[in-house]
Scaffold this active site. Structure first.
Site, PDB file in Angstrom:
ATOM      1  N   LYS A 109     -51.478 -34.615   1.088  1.00  0.00           N
ATOM      2  CA  LYS A 109     -50.038 -34.912   1.199  1.00  0.00           C
ATOM      3  C   LYS A 109     -49.198 -33.713   0.765  1.00  0.00           C
ATOM      4  CE  LYS A 109     -50.656 -39.876   0.653  1.00  0.00           C
ATOM      5  NZ  LYS A 109     -50.952 -40.930  -0.325  1.00  0.00           N
ATOM      6  N   LYS A 145     -52.360 -37.947   8.529  1.00  0.00           N
ATOM      7  CA  LYS A 145     -51.942 -36.740   7.806  1.00  0.00           C
ATOM      8  C   LYS A 145     -52.652 -35.479   8.275  1.00  0.00           C
ATOM      9  CE  LYS A 145     -53.037 -39.261   3.998  1.00  0.00           C
ATOM     10  NZ  LYS A 145     -52.608 -40.641   4.240  1.00  0.00           N
ATOM     11  N   ASP A 201     -56.524 -36.746  -1.771  1.00  0.00           N
ATOM     12  CA  ASP A 201     -55.448 -37.419  -1.034  1.00  0.00           C
ATOM     13  C   ASP A 201     -54.102 -36.777  -1.383  1.00  0.00           C
ATOM     14  OD1 ASP A 201     -54.152 -39.816   0.415  1.00  0.00           O
ATOM     15  OD2 ASP A 201     -53.281 -39.950  -1.589  1.00  0.00           O
TER      16      ASP A 201
HETATM   17  N1  LIG Z   1     -52.753 -47.957   5.813  1.00  0.00           N
HETATM   18  C1  LIG Z   1     -51.685 -47.318   5.374  1.00  0.00           C
HETATM   19  O1  LIG Z   1     -50.893 -47.900   4.637  1.00  0.00           O
HETATM   20  C2  LIG Z   1     -51.397 -45.903   5.798  1.00  0.00           C
HETATM   21  C3  LIG Z   1     -50.284 -45.266   5.267  1.00  0.00           C
HETATM   22  C4  LIG Z   1     -49.954 -43.966   5.727  1.00  0.00           C
HETATM   23  C5  LIG Z   1     -50.774 -43.346   6.641  1.00  0.00           C
HETATM   24  N2  LIG Z   1     -51.896 -43.984   7.109  1.00  0.00           N
HETATM   25  C6  LIG Z   1     -52.737 -43.295   8.065  1.00  0.00           C
HETATM   26  O2  LIG Z   1     -52.668 -43.980   9.309  1.00  0.00           O
HETATM   27  C7  LIG Z   1     -53.927 -43.862   9.981  1.00  0.00           C
HETATM   28  C8  LIG Z   1     -54.452 -45.267  10.311  1.00  0.00           C
HETATM   29  O3  LIG Z   1     -54.616 -45.995   9.110  1.00  0.00           O
HETATM   30  P1  LIG Z   1     -55.225 -47.475   9.124  1.00  0.00           P
HETATM   31  O4  LIG Z   1     -54.979 -48.013   7.761  1.00  0.00           O
HETATM   32  O5  LIG Z   1     -54.740 -48.201  10.317  1.00  0.00           O
HETATM   33  O6  LIG Z   1     -56.770 -47.126   9.293  1.00  0.00           O
HETATM   34  P2  LIG Z   1     -57.937 -48.104   9.867  1.00  0.00           P
HETATM   35  O7  LIG Z   1     -57.547 -49.524   9.677  1.00  0.00           O
HETATM   36  O8  LIG Z   1     -59.208 -47.586   9.307  1.00  0.00           O
HETATM   37  O9  LIG Z   1     -57.897 -47.815  11.434  1.00  0.00           O
HETATM   38  C9  LIG Z   1     -58.253 -46.594  11.989  1.00  0.00           C
HETATM   39  C10 LIG Z   1     -58.525 -46.830  13.461  1.00  0.00           C
HETATM   40  O10 LIG Z   1     -58.822 -45.571  14.077  1.00  0.00           O
HETATM   41  C11 LIG Z   1     -59.953 -45.740  14.931  1.00  0.00           C
HETATM   42  N3  LIG Z   1     -60.576 -44.432  15.166  1.00  0.00           N
HETATM   43  C12 LIG Z   1     -61.234 -43.647  14.284  1.00  0.00           C
HETATM   44  N4  LIG Z   1     -61.622 -42.508  14.870  1.00  0.00           N
HETATM   45  C13 LIG Z   1     -61.201 -42.568  16.161  1.00  0.00           C
HETATM   46  C14 LIG Z   1     -61.294 -41.703  17.289  1.00  0.00           C
HETATM   47  N5  LIG Z   1     -61.923 -40.542  17.194  1.00  0.00           N
HETATM   48  N6  LIG Z   1     -60.734 -42.093  18.458  1.00  0.00           N
HETATM   49  C15 LIG Z   1     -60.109 -43.281  18.573  1.00  0.00           C
HETATM   50  N7  LIG Z   1     -59.991 -44.141  17.532  1.00  0.00           N
HETATM   51  C16 LIG Z   1     -60.533 -43.799  16.349  1.00  0.00           C
HETATM   52  C17 LIG Z   1     -60.798 -46.735  14.195  1.00  0.00           C
HETATM   53  O11 LIG Z   1     -61.754 -47.284  15.050  1.00  0.00           O
HETATM   54  P3  LIG Z   1     -63.116 -47.934  14.437  1.00  0.00           P
HETATM   55  O12 LIG Z   1     -62.701 -49.302  14.013  1.00  0.00           O
HETATM   56  O13 LIG Z   1     -64.027 -47.886  15.605  1.00  0.00           O
HETATM   57  O14 LIG Z   1     -63.540 -47.058  13.309  1.00  0.00           O
HETATM   58  C18 LIG Z   1     -59.726 -47.742  13.759  1.00  0.00           C
HETATM   59  O15 LIG Z   1     -59.349 -48.590  14.817  1.00  0.00           O
HETATM   60  C19 LIG Z   1     -54.851 -43.092   9.038  1.00  0.00           C
HETATM   61  O16 LIG Z   1     -54.867 -41.733   9.416  1.00  0.00           O
HETATM   62  C20 LIG Z   1     -54.197 -43.266   7.695  1.00  0.00           C
HETATM   63  O17 LIG Z   1     -54.489 -42.185   6.822  1.00  0.00           O
HETATM   64  C21 LIG Z   1     -52.206 -45.237   6.713  1.00  0.00           C
END
Ligand SMILES: NC(=O)c1ccc[n+]([C@@H]2O[C@H](COP(=O)([O-])OP(=O)(O)OC[C@H]3O[C@@H](n4cnc5c(N)ncnc54)[C@H](OP(=O)(O)O)[C@@H]3O)[C@@H](O)[C@H]2O)c1
Length: 290
Positions: free
Chosen positions: A186, A87, A182
């Site tokens: 949004k 976001k 949050d």
């Molecule tokens: N989960 C949902 O249902 C959902 C829904 C809508 C939107 N989103 C959005 O989608 C995105 C991902 O969500 P997620 O649930 O997959 O989060 P997550 O499981 O915490 O994964 C985030 C990933 O990003 C990596 N990362 C963080 N900073 C980075 C950087 N500077 N360069 C490269 N990689 C980096 C992290 O690596 P490390 O493991 O090393 O920290 C991790 O692999 C977020 O922005 C979230 O707000 C998620």
């Protein structure tokens, strides 16, 4: 079509599963995954992978939207399409990034930024042609829904937060959900894209559910996002249980668009999960090759 991926978390893994499940139905392949501490620069990574689209799935920074906004800016500047579920870039820098995309003749797509893959931005773009969005009303934060429901079943506020954590929906810092950040992020993303608002989350008036006490019989509470031209708000609202906004529970979300030509019309999503977030990214990828 080569995808460069940033992030390897829950959404990235769900996207990889979806692309594999639907192989044969699309031309996409993941050409490289950038990790947090990679030594090569982002430009080098994008050039080496020969990417045609960057998919931004790194962790949200709710204070600044960085470094995701920089990732998006860099890719667009190199003439590479961007799909983001993060976001940050949309809530903090949409106007600037959309201008770069237009200049470079590439797309910036972001369906999963609000309500996962349920049609929100795509709905307005594809199904409300010629309509002006005058405002919107939404219940967009799952953690607060879970906390309120738990309290209604007799749990304490803290037990409600613990329940949201168990379900894997509360952010590590639950304050971010509870104090309305949050929902404000949004709200800013929606306002920037749909109402050309040019705001950041700090411009959203914000009241969370901290210190909540439950209203009397027949009523409940929801954290509601409301936008009208020039005014953007997140606040707790006491609602009749029969109100459409009050029927939203758990990870379910609802948004109503208030329009000039189509009255009030909206989208509801029942209990979406990470697979639906990945679907939103997939839908954006398909839009790129349409
Ligand atoms: N989960 C949902 O249902 C959902 C829904 C809508 C939107 N989103 C959005 O989608 C995105 C991902 O969500 P997620 O649930 O997959 O989060 P997550 O499981 O915490 O994964 C985030 C990933 O990003 C990596 N990362 C963080 N900073 C980075 C950087 N500077 N360069 C490269 N990689 C980096 C992290 O690596 P490390 O493991 O090393 O920290 C991790 O692999 C977020 O922005 C979230 O707000 C998620």
């Amino acid at each position: 079509v080569k995808i460069a991926l940033i992030g390897s978390g829950n959404v990235a893994r769900a996207l990889a599963r979806l692309l594999d499940h639907k192989r044969g139905e699309h031309p996409f392949g993941i050409a490289g995954i950038r990790r947090r501490n990679d030594s090569e620069s982002l430009e080098e990574f994008l050039r080496r992978t020969n990417a045609e689209v960057l998919v931004e799935l790194s962790t949200l920074n709710p204070q600044t939207g960085e470094p995701a906004a920089t990732h998006v800016r860099t890719a667009l500047g190199l003439g590479i399409h961007v799909v983001t579920a993060n976001k940050g870039p949309i809530a903090f820098a949409y106007h600037e990034l959309a201008a770069i995309a237009r200049e470079r003749g590439v797309r910036l797509l972001h369906e999963s930024v609000v309500m996962d893959g349920a049609p929100v931005f795509n709905f307005v773009r594809n199904n409300l042609r010629g309509v002006r969005i005058l405002g919107f009303t939404g219940v967009l934060n799952s953690t607060t829904n879970v906390v309120i429901e738990a309290m209604e079943q007799g749990a304490s506020f803290e037990e409600g937060i613990a329940r949201a954590r168990e379900l894997g929906i509360a952010e590590a810092n639950a304050d971010y959900d509870i104090r309305g950040w949050d929902a404000a992020v949004k709200t800013a993303a929606l306002a920037n894209v749909l109402m050309d608002a040019r705001i950041t989350p700090a411009d959203v008036e914000r009241e969370g559910i901290e210190g909540l006490t439950l209203p009397g019989q027949g009523k409940t509470v929801r954290l509601v996002s409301r936008a009208e031209r020039g005014r953007f708000r997140v606040r707790r609202e006491v609602l009749l249980r029969t109100d459409a906004l009050a029927t939203v529970r758990g990870t379910s979300n609802l948004i109503l668009f208030h329009t000039d030509l189509m009255g009030t019309v909206g989208t509801i999503s029942i209990s979406p999960g990470v697979e639906q977030t990945a679907y939103g990214v997939y839908a954006d990828l398909l839009e790129l090759i349409r």
